[in-house]
Design an enzyme around this catalytic site. Sequence first.
Site, PDB file in Angstrom:
ATOM      1  N   ARG A  54     -36.531 -15.835 -44.022  1.00  0.00           N
ATOM      2  CA  ARG A  54     -37.671 -15.444 -44.847  1.00  0.00           C
ATOM      3  C   ARG A  54     -37.304 -14.410 -45.905  1.00  0.00           C
ATOM      4  O   ARG A  54     -38.029 -14.224 -46.885  1.00  0.00           O
ATOM      5  CB  ARG A  54     -38.810 -14.904 -43.972  1.00  0.00           C
ATOM      6  CG  ARG A  54     -38.526 -13.599 -43.256  1.00  0.00           C
ATOM      7  CD  ARG A  54     -39.725 -13.125 -42.459  1.00  0.00           C
ATOM      8  NE  ARG A  54     -39.459 -11.875 -41.757  1.00  0.00           N
ATOM      9  CZ  ARG A  54     -38.901 -11.787 -40.566  1.00  0.00           C
ATOM     10  NH1 ARG A  54     -38.551 -12.893 -39.917  1.00  0.00           N
ATOM     11  NH2 ARG A  54     -38.690 -10.603 -40.002  1.00  0.00           N
ATOM     12  N   HIS A  76     -33.258  13.359 -36.624  1.00  0.00           N
ATOM     13  CA  HIS A  76     -33.450  13.695 -35.216  1.00  0.00           C
ATOM     14  C   HIS A  76     -32.967  15.112 -34.952  1.00  0.00           C
ATOM     15  O   HIS A  76     -31.926  15.551 -35.475  1.00  0.00           O
ATOM     16  CB  HIS A  76     -32.640  12.753 -34.314  1.00  0.00           C
ATOM     17  CG  HIS A  76     -33.192  11.372 -34.207  1.00  0.00           C
ATOM     18  ND1 HIS A  76     -34.347  10.959 -34.813  1.00  0.00           N
ATOM     19  CD2 HIS A  76     -32.712  10.272 -33.534  1.00  0.00           C
ATOM     20  CE1 HIS A  76     -34.572   9.683 -34.530  1.00  0.00           C
ATOM     21  NE2 HIS A  76     -33.592   9.252 -33.749  1.00  0.00           N
ATOM     22  N   LYS A 109     -30.127   5.948 -21.710  1.00  0.00           N
ATOM     23  CA  LYS A 109     -29.057   5.637 -22.661  1.00  0.00           C
ATOM     24  C   LYS A 109     -28.205   6.865 -22.953  1.00  0.00           C
ATOM     25  O   LYS A 109     -26.971   6.786 -23.019  1.00  0.00           O
ATOM     26  CB  LYS A 109     -29.653   5.128 -23.985  1.00  0.00           C
ATOM     27  CG  LYS A 109     -30.254   3.735 -23.936  1.00  0.00           C
ATOM     28  CD  LYS A 109     -30.912   3.435 -25.275  1.00  0.00           C
ATOM     29  CE  LYS A 109     -31.691   2.136 -25.244  1.00  0.00           C
ATOM     30  NZ  LYS A 109     -32.412   1.903 -26.528  1.00  0.00           N
ATOM     31  N   CYS A 123     -28.718   6.494 -31.505  1.00  0.00           N
ATOM     32  CA  CYS A 123     -28.741   7.555 -32.517  1.00  0.00           C
ATOM     33  C   CYS A 123     -28.767   8.952 -31.906  1.00  0.00           C
ATOM     34  O   CYS A 123     -28.071   9.864 -32.377  1.00  0.00           O
ATOM     35  CB  CYS A 123     -29.934   7.360 -33.453  1.00  0.00           C
ATOM     36  SG  CYS A 123     -31.499   7.075 -32.608  1.00  0.00           S
ATOM     37  N   GLY A 163     -33.209  -4.147 -43.840  1.00  0.00           N
ATOM     38  CA  GLY A 163     -33.799  -3.119 -42.983  1.00  0.00           C
ATOM     39  C   GLY A 163     -33.333  -1.725 -43.359  1.00  0.00           C
ATOM     40  O   GLY A 163     -32.439  -1.546 -44.198  1.00  0.00           O
TER      41      GLY A 163
END
Length: 340
Positions: free
Chosen positions: A39, A243, A215, A130, A12
């Site tokens: 996979r 960001h 959060k 993040c 990822g």
Amino acid sequence: MGYKIVVVGATGNVGHEMLNILAEREFPVDEIAALASRRSQGTEVSFGDRTLKCQDLEQFDFTGWDIALFAIGGEATKTYAPRAAKAGCVVIDNSSLYRYDPDVPLVVPEVNAAAVDGYTKKNIIANPNCSTAQMVVALKPLHDRARIKRVVVSTYQSVSGSGKEAMDELWNQTKGMFVPGQEVAPSVYPKQIAFNVIPHIDVFLDDGSTKEEWKMVAETKKIMDPSIKLTATCVRVPVFVGHSESINIEFEDFLDEDEARDILREAPGILVVDKREAGGYITPVECVGEYATYISRIRQDSTIDNGLNIWCVSDNLRKGAALNAVQIAEVLGQRCLKKG
């Protein structure tokens, strides 16, 4: 001598960055394993000048490994993080699963490195959201000087925070805008993201806020100071990586903008770029691939007695995720673990 390190979710975006940063920072690695779902077994990933083949997470035995950096979703983490922790491998988890667990430290090393010591309760350390990570890096040195009462933050969050499919959606929608008949309908997001902004990240809560906004409130209180009042509006923008945040801070004591600028210049993990001229600030495009949290547009807020405004930009795949996790591993090694 070094550590035996596992990267879980190595295929990822965040897992890929974890491997890059471990190599870039020359983390003391004796042995490293890249794990992914079945996979993706056999998929090759890079670690410095080496190529690793991904192993099957389901079949992997964590016994004898020192640190596991987790970059998979909460559901999979719920299964495999306790398994790794029970085997004696310290888990540093990038999901939201353990962030609000009182027995799991939530750590940003520039802010609360000593909290790492609490990992022994569950053998797990949580990485923050993040958007929270970069913000608290900027807030902490100012809080130490003038004590923060209240924060109002608006975020401008890149699509990489939603994963590869979101990045593909932005790319394909952008291309489709210029080719008649090839428009791409939203699937990752509830509305078109190309040439648009969406004031909605994660699910809506009963009070009208989103979970992403909640959060930021909860994590800032846990990492920094439970007395800080914070309100957030989190917005997804058509940027691939990086960001940005517009942060308004109210202090208990007066803090002059020039002193704040000097404090931030000396603070760990921060680079100040703040010239009052065209281009004298940092934008998301310029922070990609960088370690630092960038601060610009530092100025007094004349509407309140003790207020400042700042602009904060950071690579969310790095400081917002992978870099922070590796920094936690570094602190863990320095404070708690012996090299093998």
